[in-house]
Write a protein that holds these residues in place. Structure first.
Motif, PDB file in Angstrom:
ATOM      1  N   GLY A  90     -25.231  10.617   9.611  1.00  0.00           N
ATOM      2  CA  GLY A  90     -26.618  10.483   9.008  1.00  0.00           C
ATOM      3  C   GLY A  90     -26.558   9.300   8.054  1.00  0.00           C
ATOM      4  N   GLU A  91     -25.404   8.601   7.924  1.00  0.00           N
ATOM      5  CA  GLU A  91     -25.122   7.549   7.035  1.00  0.00           C
ATOM      6  C   GLU A  91     -25.445   6.251   7.653  1.00  0.00           C
ATOM      7  N   PRO A  92     -25.877   5.190   6.782  1.00  0.00           N
ATOM      8  CA  PRO A  92     -25.852   3.917   7.414  1.00  0.00           C
ATOM      9  C   PRO A  92     -24.660   3.209   7.892  1.00  0.00           C
ATOM     10  N   ALA A  93     -24.346   2.525   8.815  1.00  0.00           N
ATOM     11  CA  ALA A  93     -23.116   2.007   9.279  1.00  0.00           C
ATOM     12  C   ALA A  93     -23.342   0.601  10.156  1.00  0.00           C
ATOM     13  N   GLY A  94     -22.197   0.058  10.327  1.00  0.00           N
ATOM     14  CA  GLY A  94     -22.392  -1.075  11.122  1.00  0.00           C
ATOM     15  C   GLY A  94     -21.447  -2.394  10.205  1.00  0.00           C
ATOM     16  N   PHE A  95     -21.402  -3.424  11.038  1.00  0.00           N
ATOM     17  CA  PHE A  95     -20.947  -4.619  10.391  1.00  0.00           C
ATOM     18  C   PHE A  95     -21.782  -5.294   9.307  1.00  0.00           C
ATOM     19  N   ASP A  96     -23.026  -5.180   9.518  1.00  0.00           N
ATOM     20  CA  ASP A  96     -23.836  -5.977   8.585  1.00  0.00           C
ATOM     21  C   ASP A  96     -23.964  -4.956   7.277  1.00  0.00           C
ATOM     22  N   VAL A  97     -23.722  -3.771   7.438  1.00  0.00           N
ATOM     23  CA  VAL A  97     -23.722  -2.686   6.252  1.00  0.00           C
ATOM     24  C   VAL A  97     -22.555  -2.779   5.617  1.00  0.00           C
ATOM     25  N   GLY A 117     -21.379 -14.091  -2.991  1.00  0.00           N
ATOM     26  CA  GLY A 117     -20.489 -12.919  -2.939  1.00  0.00           C
ATOM     27  C   GLY A 117     -19.923 -13.116  -1.313  1.00  0.00           C
ATOM     28  N   LEU A 118     -20.858 -13.659  -0.550  1.00  0.00           N
ATOM     29  CA  LEU A 118     -20.321 -13.993   0.965  1.00  0.00           C
ATOM     30  C   LEU A 118     -19.199 -14.951   0.625  1.00  0.00           C
ATOM     31  N   ALA A 119     -19.173 -16.021  -0.233  1.00  0.00           N
ATOM     32  CA  ALA A 119     -17.909 -16.846  -0.120  1.00  0.00           C
ATOM     33  C   ALA A 119     -16.760 -16.202  -0.785  1.00  0.00           C
ATOM     34  N   ARG A 120     -17.109 -15.452  -1.810  1.00  0.00           N
ATOM     35  CA  ARG A 120     -15.849 -14.542  -2.216  1.00  0.00           C
ATOM     36  C   ARG A 120     -15.338 -13.666  -1.179  1.00  0.00           C
ATOM     37  N   VAL A 121     -16.238 -12.952  -0.565  1.00  0.00           N
ATOM     38  CA  VAL A 121     -15.446 -11.997   0.661  1.00  0.00           C
ATOM     39  C   VAL A 121     -14.782 -12.804   1.651  1.00  0.00           C
ATOM     40  N   ARG A 122     -15.273 -14.026   1.879  1.00  0.00           N
ATOM     41  CA  ARG A 122     -14.569 -14.751   2.946  1.00  0.00           C
ATOM     42  C   ARG A 122     -13.174 -15.445   2.584  1.00  0.00           C
ATOM     43  N   ALA A 123     -13.285 -15.712   1.240  1.00  0.00           N
ATOM     44  CA  ALA A 123     -11.943 -16.257   0.720  1.00  0.00           C
ATOM     45  C   ALA A 123     -10.943 -15.153   0.458  1.00  0.00           C
ATOM     46  N   SER A 124     -11.268 -14.085   0.328  1.00  0.00           N
ATOM     47  CA  SER A 124     -10.325 -12.992   0.079  1.00  0.00           C
ATOM     48  C   SER A 124      -9.778 -12.567   1.382  1.00  0.00           C
ATOM     49  N   GLY A 125     -10.313 -12.986   2.365  1.00  0.00           N
ATOM     50  CA  GLY A 125     -10.073 -12.177   3.611  1.00  0.00           C
ATOM     51  C   GLY A 125     -10.478 -10.846   4.037  1.00  0.00           C
ATOM     52  N   ALA A 126     -11.501 -10.385   3.322  1.00  0.00           N
ATOM     53  CA  ALA A 126     -12.016  -9.102   3.684  1.00  0.00           C
ATOM     54  C   ALA A 126     -13.043  -9.317   4.839  1.00  0.00           C
ATOM     55  N   TYR A 127     -13.723 -10.655   4.599  1.00  0.00           N
ATOM     56  CA  TYR A 127     -14.736 -10.911   6.066  1.00  0.00           C
ATOM     57  C   TYR A 127     -14.027 -10.689   7.297  1.00  0.00           C
ATOM     58  N   ASP A 128     -12.779 -11.349   7.383  1.00  0.00           N
ATOM     59  CA  ASP A 128     -12.110 -11.146   8.628  1.00  0.00           C
ATOM     60  C   ASP A 128     -11.621  -9.911   9.056  1.00  0.00           C
ATOM     61  N   ALA A 129     -11.234  -9.138   8.052  1.00  0.00           N
ATOM     62  CA  ALA A 129     -11.090  -7.764   8.272  1.00  0.00           C
ATOM     63  C   ALA A 129     -12.202  -6.838   9.021  1.00  0.00           C
ATOM     64  N   LEU A 130     -13.317  -6.941   8.380  1.00  0.00           N
ATOM     65  CA  LEU A 130     -14.441  -6.349   8.788  1.00  0.00           C
ATOM     66  C   LEU A 130     -14.841  -6.891  10.077  1.00  0.00           C
ATOM     67  N   ASP A 158     -12.917  -7.995  12.454  1.00  0.00           N
ATOM     68  CA  ASP A 158     -11.908  -7.633  13.566  1.00  0.00           C
ATOM     69  C   ASP A 158     -11.985  -6.106  13.752  1.00  0.00           C
ATOM     70  N   ARG A 159     -12.803  -5.436  12.797  1.00  0.00           N
ATOM     71  CA  ARG A 159     -12.781  -4.085  12.857  1.00  0.00           C
ATOM     72  C   ARG A 159     -13.870  -3.621  13.774  1.00  0.00           C
ATOM     73  N   TRP A 160     -15.318  -4.651  13.708  1.00  0.00           N
ATOM     74  CA  TRP A 160     -16.354  -4.433  14.505  1.00  0.00           C
ATOM     75  C   TRP A 160     -16.474  -5.159  15.897  1.00  0.00           C
ATOM     76  N   PHE A 161     -15.784  -6.508  15.837  1.00  0.00           N
ATOM     77  CA  PHE A 161     -15.845  -7.469  17.077  1.00  0.00           C
ATOM     78  C   PHE A 161     -14.651  -7.975  17.297  1.00  0.00           C
ATOM     79  N   GLY A 162     -13.384  -7.021  17.339  1.00  0.00           N
ATOM     80  CA  GLY A 162     -12.241  -7.689  17.513  1.00  0.00           C
ATOM     81  C   GLY A 162     -12.018  -8.526  18.752  1.00  0.00           C
ATOM     82  N   VAL A 163     -12.513  -8.314  19.685  1.00  0.00           N
ATOM     83  CA  VAL A 163     -12.241  -8.985  21.121  1.00  0.00           C
ATOM     84  C   VAL A 163     -13.355 -10.213  20.996  1.00  0.00           C
ATOM     85  N   LEU A 164     -14.053 -10.364  20.243  1.00  0.00           N
ATOM     86  CA  LEU A 164     -15.120 -11.468  20.153  1.00  0.00           C
ATOM     87  C   LEU A 164     -14.810 -12.525  19.387  1.00  0.00           C
TER      88      LEU A 164
END
Length: 666
Positions: free
Chosen positions: A36-43, A215-228, A230-236
């Motif tokens: 019952g919790e919000p989930a997904g790549f965008d979240v 914040g988006l720029a920081r998340v991309r620079a830290s590599g956290a965006y790529d990890a997220l 890969d978690r949700w759309f690895g093959v894409l």
């Protein structure tokens, strides 16, 4: 001015939570999971941006149509996955792109539609309030739009025959086709154009949008965006891969998962529950262990790498903090050798050197506090499981033995005092027995001498010899009285006496008891005043004072014993004083009255007498001779009257008549 305004708005935004509404059914971008919790790549991406910017989030869920209506009305702050269009840009502001999205057209097998050209005049399911509904109406595409609440509802209604086609996010449609086991729905081979999802905020929220972009720029620079991603759309993710190939691989994967069926789903769920159960058990065990270590404040626990003193300290309990004086943060990562003394290293060496087969070792040793103070400790070392000695870790359990050592030393002192007391008691009994027997012999000697003197002519040489025998017998009787007093077996018999007479009785004995490097001087007062006291006890006081003064002198020195007649507070007193001078390297320290002597005596009264010495009987003297005082190294006793005769008794004439006979000169 604009910068100040933005900073003020940003500060206000930081003070309140950012309200974000999430689509209930838009996987894998936004949806509600099994808990019952919000989930997904965008979240997850929105959470990462909020953490990077220090924003507090408040997440809620609702259908997309309601979210869009509230967002455009400014009643919510942000949605993390919105397509940008000209119509929406009039009411919303958008961030930089966050993720690509590919839509496809799904048809039923029996609809007879092979391409997009066959959609004209057909009923097409679209998301209510979504991008494609707006586009169909704005561009007047020749199809009949049918609104659906979400992608799952669109696929189910298409499979049920309520429409001829559906425009749905490709990954979401394949996901729902698999979980609902739909077999009469397929996608057309030519997908629609790719779109970019973005964060959307109500128009005019420039400060919030600026922080989201930052914040988006920081998340991309830290590599956290790529990890997220890969978690949700690895093959894409890999660039250059054709969309058709990606969809084919995704479809094949979903078909393979469908073959596994409910069994793997059940297995995964069961495994997840087991992992959760084991995790809870580990957390509970860890919490109980930490609580136990914190409660054991008198026991120290240290975990370190092994072997050697260069190994780093990995854990340090509260008990160890109390034992060593270090705070936990001070020692973590430092070498374990800072806790060991040089003596412990020399005696025990490497902690792994002599462990038993079970990996344990115990020893009693000295360890080192933060203040460089040594303390006694009992250490139990246990080797924790590891691949080998190089990878092993050691657990040290430490018990402080300082209090036990102090108690043992005190107990040993008590035993020694008891042994000395028993020795003195036995010696006193022996002395008392000998004194009684010797007194019987002296009684016969003195009685016969007295009878013999009556038969001799007074003044004759035989009469003088008999008198000398009587005088020697009386001197021996005095010694017997002293022995009986030492043994506490003779009642006290106070009688008039002087300090000079007490000095005469023990001066020769004291001269023999003092070492040759201490000079002994006696300065008696002329016509010493009388006081009432047992003569043997007075002599004992003199002996104790002199022997205490001897103990207070280190090395060479001088002891001076003198008697005085004084008036103290208007009362005549007979006074005995003792003083000493200590010699060091030819220099004499001031020879004032010896306060250290009585301090030494009082300390011995508190902690027990040394071998061969006796207390001064101050309380007994004051009790028996009312009015007597003790001040510093002096003894004051009330005067009875002047002593009869000279200040000192004439020397005894024992042996004067028989010593010349063998050739001695007297």
């Amino acid at each position: 001015m604009l910068a100040c305004t933005l900073l003020g708005v940003a500060a206000s935004a930081a003070a309140e939570p950012v309200v974000a509404w999430i689509d209930e059914a838009y996987p894998p971008h936004q949806f509600v999971d099994s808990r019952g919790e919000p989930a997904g790549f965008d979240v997850d991406l929105l959470r990462a941006v909020a953490e990077a910017e220090g924003l507090e989030l408040e997440l809620r869920t609702a259908p997309w149509a309601e979210i869009l209506k509230r967002l455009e009305a400014g009643r919510i702050d942000v949605n993390p996955g919105v397509f940008r269009s000209a119509e929406r840009e009039r009411r919303l502001d958008f961030s930089v792109d966050t993720a690509p999205a590919h839509y496809a057209i799904f048809v039923r097998d029996d609809a007879g539609i092979a391409s997009r050209d066959g959609l004209q005049g057909k009923r097409v399911l679209v998301n209510r309030g979504g991008y494609h509904e707006e586009r169909i109406r704005a561009e007047q595409i020749p199809v009949e739009p049918v609104e659906a609440d979400n992608a799952e509802q669109a696929i189910l209604r298409l499979a049920a025959g309520e429409a001829d086609a559906a425009v749905v996010l490709n990954t979401a449609a394949l996901y729902f086709i698999r979980i609902h086991d739909i077999r009469n729905v397929r996608s057309l081979p030519d997908p629609l154009e790719g779109l970019e999802l973005r964060f959307a905020v109500p128009a005019g929220r420039e400060a919030l949008l600026l922080r989201l972009n930052d914040g988006l720029a920081r998340v991309r620079a830290s590599g956290a965006y790529d990890a997220l991603y890969d978690r949700w759309f690895g093959v894409l993710k890999p660039p250059g891969v054709p969309v058709g190939h990606v969809l084919w691989v995704l479809g094949a994967s979903l078909l393979a998962l469908a073959v596994l069926g409910g069994g793997s789903a059940l297995w995964s769920r069961s495994l997840q529950r087991e992992v959760e159960r084991r995790t809870r058990e580990l957390l509970d065990t860890d919490a109980r262990l930490r609580a136990t270590l914190a409660a054991a404040r008198d026991v120290g626990f240290v975990v370190a790498e092994a072997p050697g003193d260069g190994a780093r300290i990995l854990e340090f309990s509260e008990g160890a903090e109390r034992l060593f004086g270090y705070a936990r943060d001070e020692v973590l990562g430092r070498p374990a050798g800072i806790l060991r003394s040089s003596g412990d290293v020399e005696l025990h060496g490497d902690s792994l050197g002599s462990m038993d087969p079970e990996g344990r070792r115990s020893r009693e040793t000295e360890l080192l506090r933060k203040t460089d103070e040594l303390f006694s400790a009992f250490v139990v070392t246990t080797r924790l499981p590891g691949d080998d000695d190089q990878g092993a870790r050691l657990l040290y359990v430490l018990f402080d033995l300082t209090e036990r050592r102090v108690a043992e030393e005190a107990q040993q002192r008590l035993r020694e005092r008891l042994r000395k007391t028993e020795t003195m008691h036995a010696l006193g009994r022996l002395a008392g027995g000998i004194a009684h027997d010797f007194n019987n012999i002296l009684t016969a000697m003195l009685g016969n001498a007295e009878l013999l003197s009556k038969d001799l002519e007074p003044g004759s040489e035989p009469a003088q010899r008999v008198d000398e025998i009587g005088e020697a017998g009386r001197a021996a009787a005095d010694l017997v009285r002293q022995l009986l007093d030492f043994a506490r077996r003779r009642p006290s018999s106070p009688q008039p006496t002087t300090w000079n007479q007490a000095l005469d009785g023990v001066q020769a004995l004291l001269a023999r008891l003092l070492p040759v490097n201490i000079r002994f001087e006696v300065r008696p007062v002329q016509e010493a005043w009388l006081f009432k006291m047992d003569p043997s006890q007075a002599q004992q006081v003199v002996m104790n004072l002199v022997l205490n003064a001897r103990d207070a002198i280190e090395g060479a020195g001088r002891i001076e014993l003198r008697t005085e007649n004084r008036v103290v507070d208007g009362r005549p007193m007979a006074v005995l004083c003792v003083a000493r001078r200590r010699s060091r390297h030819g220099r004499h320290h001031p020879g004032a009255h010896l306060r250290a002597v009585l301090q030494h005596a009082f300390a011995r009264a508190r902690h027990g007498p040394r071998p061969g010495h006796r207390p001064l009987h101050h309380r007994e003297l004051r009790r028996r001779h009312r009015g007597g005082e003790h001040a510093g190294p002096r003894h004051h006793l009330p005067r009875l009257g002047p002593a009869p005769g000279a200040a000192r008794a004439p020397p005894r004439r024992i042996g004067r008549s028989f010593q010349p006979a063998p050739g001695y000169n007297v």
